[in-house]
Enzyme design. Structure first.
Site, mmCIF file in Angstrom:
data_model
loop_
_atom_site.group_PDB
_atom_site.id
_atom_site.type_symbol
_atom_site.label_atom_id
_atom_site.label_comp_id
_atom_site.label_asym_id
_atom_site.label_seq_id
_atom_site.Cartn_x
_atom_site.Cartn_y
_atom_site.Cartn_z
ATOM 1 N N GLU A 1 -5.297 -8.742 0.812
ATOM 2 C CA GLU A 1 -5.919 -8.155 1.897
ATOM 3 C C GLU A 1 -7.531 -7.988 1.703
ATOM 4 O O GLU A 1 -7.851 -7.470 0.711
ATOM 5 C CB GLU A 1 -5.421 -7.035 2.841
ATOM 6 C CG GLU A 1 -4.375 -6.964 3.200
ATOM 7 C CD GLU A 1 -3.962 -5.759 4.176
ATOM 8 O OE1 GLU A 1 -4.768 -5.017 4.216
ATOM 9 O OE2 GLU A 1 -2.684 -5.590 4.025
ATOM 10 N N GLU B 1 0.833 -1.146 0.080
ATOM 11 C CA GLU B 1 0.134 -0.064 0.053
ATOM 12 C C GLU B 1 0.837 1.378 -0.066
ATOM 13 O O GLU B 1 0.454 2.262 0.513
ATOM 14 C CB GLU B 1 -1.027 -0.107 1.481
ATOM 15 C CG GLU B 1 -2.005 -1.200 1.226
ATOM 16 C CD GLU B 1 -3.269 -1.260 1.824
ATOM 17 O OE1 GLU B 1 -3.028 0.024 2.745
ATOM 18 O OE2 GLU B 1 -3.976 -1.925 2.153
#
Ligand SMILES: *[C@@H]1O[C@H](CO)[C@@H](O)[C@H](O)[C@H]1NC(C)=O
Ligand SMILES: *[C@@H]1O[C@H](CO)[C@@H](O)[C@H](O)[C@H]1NC(C)=O
Ligand SMILES: *[C@@H]1O[C@H](CO)[C@@H](O)[C@H](O)[C@H]1NC(C)=O
Length: 627
Positions: A235, A124
């Protein structure tokens, strides 16, 4: 009826499933706590097959660059690994991640590498530098340029090691991938790690009842920019407690609803998935277990046997595996985690892969792909009988058993043996099928030798024009670069970063051609930019002569010398007079999918060349391009 058949077959054998597991943070974890969690994940009530771990860093908490204890814990518990290197840091700090990665290779060798599914550079990082990330105080991120550079560093670090064939990718949120400013990261990555939380999409219709739609619409948006690279869900999850985000309400019931909608669909589609998270003590809390180690909610997916209401089907000639829940149990086989790797398997099994493998990138294997995989292996046997339907009898090929699996270049590759099943007058339930009987007609086994013979020797002759002479598409860089020296015939130089070609020294390059290249055209390309176009690489060249490239009739390794090198099978291309600033397609043929191939580059007419074979701009050296 189809469901019923698959149910029966599934009960008797297994279909290989994509890697599946949970995320594991580094804070507060030790060898003992990692081991305990990995065992919990493998022993969960109401589900199975969650034996993979995604990590965020290679470094054990509180140390400079000691290997994270999750690795020995994974080895102790047979847990597969999606490794992570934390990349939102400057080079000197990132160096510690690389050091720990190298240390892990040196300390644990193949016991470690056999478990590795892939390596993610960063997590991320792009999201944290985006306006949304900044608004959410998400923390320090990283620019696409640096990420691409770090991905290259990791590929270099593993080149020629036991991890050499593992896919290196990146993990981020969907909107960073659809942002064109980050396309270089997609281009550099072997897989796209995707984090997706409908819960946090608080500007959208994000109630749990719409969460599946939201999830797969973003997934499809990323697929649209992924250039065919596999997408792994790194995720996702739904909290059991915590703040409400727009229409998204955390609760145990909603978490279960989300699991059954999204996790079960991902399993059904055989998409590699690392759920967030096994256990936590945070708010919002996404953990699926609490102390006591039993799931907070039912994790089972709708099974085949209970879906007997599926309408009877008279013909399955064009059937592809449906994504409905009906099939999920067939794929939900706990012991079917990819374990083999090219690095660990021998030449023979690689050849077998090329003959029998159907590459399954983020999609459930379809019956038709099983048929085509099998027919490429067994030729007319399958083709002549599959699939047919007559007088209440259906003959269908069913993928019943995966012989092995390889996670290479981000794709879960499954070898199927296909069984033809004859079903007569089968009704809508399992018992109907059982009572009318079914028989296994043929089992298609791939022939290793024919595959090796046909795949390893591309035809020579005319220089091809199909694949462009660049690597702006699917390509492979060499995993082993071995010089052989006629002046030192018994010296094994081992793998190098540089190619060396002169009157005494030739260089052998090994390429591992992914099984997913099956059916594509592969060319060997040699890229030779001007020196001033190179940023991270270099070459020295005497501006004389050219070279030939030959495919060898065996595969070189670290111990290969001039004296014991595999013989030349065939010269496949040449450059008569090499010029700076030129690109060459040297040969072109059907991709030897799933095979490892050695090419030897040899000097002609006095050429003396040494180059750092590097895909960073501008790419330099020898590559295999697929198109
Ligand atoms: C798109 O990506 C660039 C580079 O990562 C970033 O600077 C920019 O803020 C992103 N734009 C949006 C709208 O997220
Ligand atoms: C590890 O798991 C794989 C896949 O589930 C299995 O094939 C293998 O036998 C296991 N190895 C050990 C040592 O348990
Ligand atoms: C590789 O080749 C380049 C260009 O000749 C040279 O600068 C570099 O030192 C070589 N690297 C090694 C490790 O030999």
């Amino acid at each position: 009826m189809r469901s019923a058949i698959l149910s029966l077959v599934g009960g008797a054998s297994t279909v290989l499933a994509a890697a599946r597991g949970f995320n594991y943070g580094s804070q507060g974890n030790t060898l003992e706590t990692y081991e305990a969690q990995f065992r919990t994940a493998q022993g969960l009530d109401t589900t199975s097959g969650w034996g993979s771990a995604r990590l965020y860093t290679m470094i054990q908490e509180g140390t400079a660059n000691t290997v994270i204890s999750a690795i020995p814990a994974a080895i102790a518990t047979n847990t597969t690994l999606l490794l992570g290197l934390w990349a939102s840091s400057p080079q000197d700090v990132f160096n510690n991640e690389i050091t720990a990665l190298k240390n892990a290779i040196n300390q644990y060798g193949s016991a470690f590498s056999d478990l590795v599914v892939g390596i993610s550079v960063g997590s991320e990082d792009l999201y944290r530098t985006s306006p949304t990330g900044i608004l959410s105080n998400a923390g320090t991120g990283q620019s696409p340029d640096v990420l691409v550079n770090y991905i290259g560093q990791v590929k270099s670090a593993i080149s020629g090691t036991v991890l050499g064939s593992k896919p290196v990718g990146h993990v981020d949120t969907w909107e960073t991938y659809t942002n064109g400013s980050n396309s270089a990261v997609v281009a550099a990555a072997d897989f796209i790690g995707l984090d997706e939380y409908p819960y946090y999409e608080n500007t959208e219709q994000n109630s749990v009842s719409n969460a599946k739609n939201l999830f797969f619409s973003k997934y499809d948006a990323v697929a649209g920019v992924a250039n065919g690279k596999p997408i792994w869900i790194t995720e996702t999850g739904w909290p059991t407690s915590g703040p409400t985000e727009n229409l998204a309400v955390p609760s145990v019931d909603n978490a279960e609803t989300y699991w059954k909608a999204v996790a079960c669909e991902l399993i059904s589609r055989n998409i590699p998935t690392w759920w967030y998270i096994l256990q936590d003590s945070a708010s919002p809390s996404f953990g699926i277990v609490q102390s006591g180690e039993q799931p907070k909610y039912d994790l089972s997916c709708p099974s085949v046997a209970t879906s007997s209401s599926a309408a009877p089907t008279s013909s399955v000639a064009s059937a592809t595996m449906p994504t409905s829940a009906a099939v999920s149990t067939t794929l939900d086989i706990s012991n079917a985690v990819p374990s083999a790797s090219y690095a660990a398997s021998g030449v023979t099994s690689k050849a077998a892969v090329s003959s029998a493998a159907s590459s399954v990138a983020s999609v459930a294997p379809s019956v038709s792909s099983a048929v085509s995989a099998a027919s490429s292996a067994a030729g007319s046997v399958i083709a002549s009988v599959a699939p047919s339907s007559a007088a209440g009898t259906t003959v269908m090929p069913v993928t019943t058993k995966a012989a092995t699996s390889v996670a290479d270049d981000g794709e879960t590759v499954t070898i199927y043996s296909t069984t033809l099943i004859t079903v007569t007058n089968c009704g809508s339930t399992v018992s109907d099928c059982t009572s009318t009987g079914m028989s296994t007609a043929v089992s298609a086994k791939p022939s290793v030798t024919s595959a090796a013979a046909s795949s390893v020797v591309p035809s020579g002759g005319a220089v091809a024009s199909g694949c462009p002479a660049d690597i702006n598409g699917a390509y492979q860089y060499p995993h082993l670069i071995i010089p052989v020296d006629s002046a030192n015939p018994n010296k094994a130089y081992g793998t190098q970063y540089n190619g060396t070609v002169n009157s005494k020294v030739s260089t052998i390059f090994n390429f591992d051609i992914p099984a997913s290249y099956a059916g594509k055209t592969c060319s060997t390309v040699f890229l030779f930019p001007q020196l001033d176009q190179l940023e991270t690489s270099s070459y020295s060249f005497n501006d004389k002569g050219g070279f030939t490239i030959a495919v060898l009739n065996g595969v070189a390794d670290q111990s290969t010398t001039y004296a014991n090198a595999p013989a030349v099978a065939k010269q496949i291309g040449s450059v008569d007079s090499l010029q700076r600033g030129s690109s060459h397609t040297l040969s072109q043929d059907a991709c030897p999918a799933g095979a490892r191939v050695s090419f030897e580059v040899t000097s002609t007419n006095g050429l003396d060349l040494e180059w750092f074979n590097d895909y960073n701009p501008s790419p330099l050296g020898l590559y295999v391009r697929a198109c």
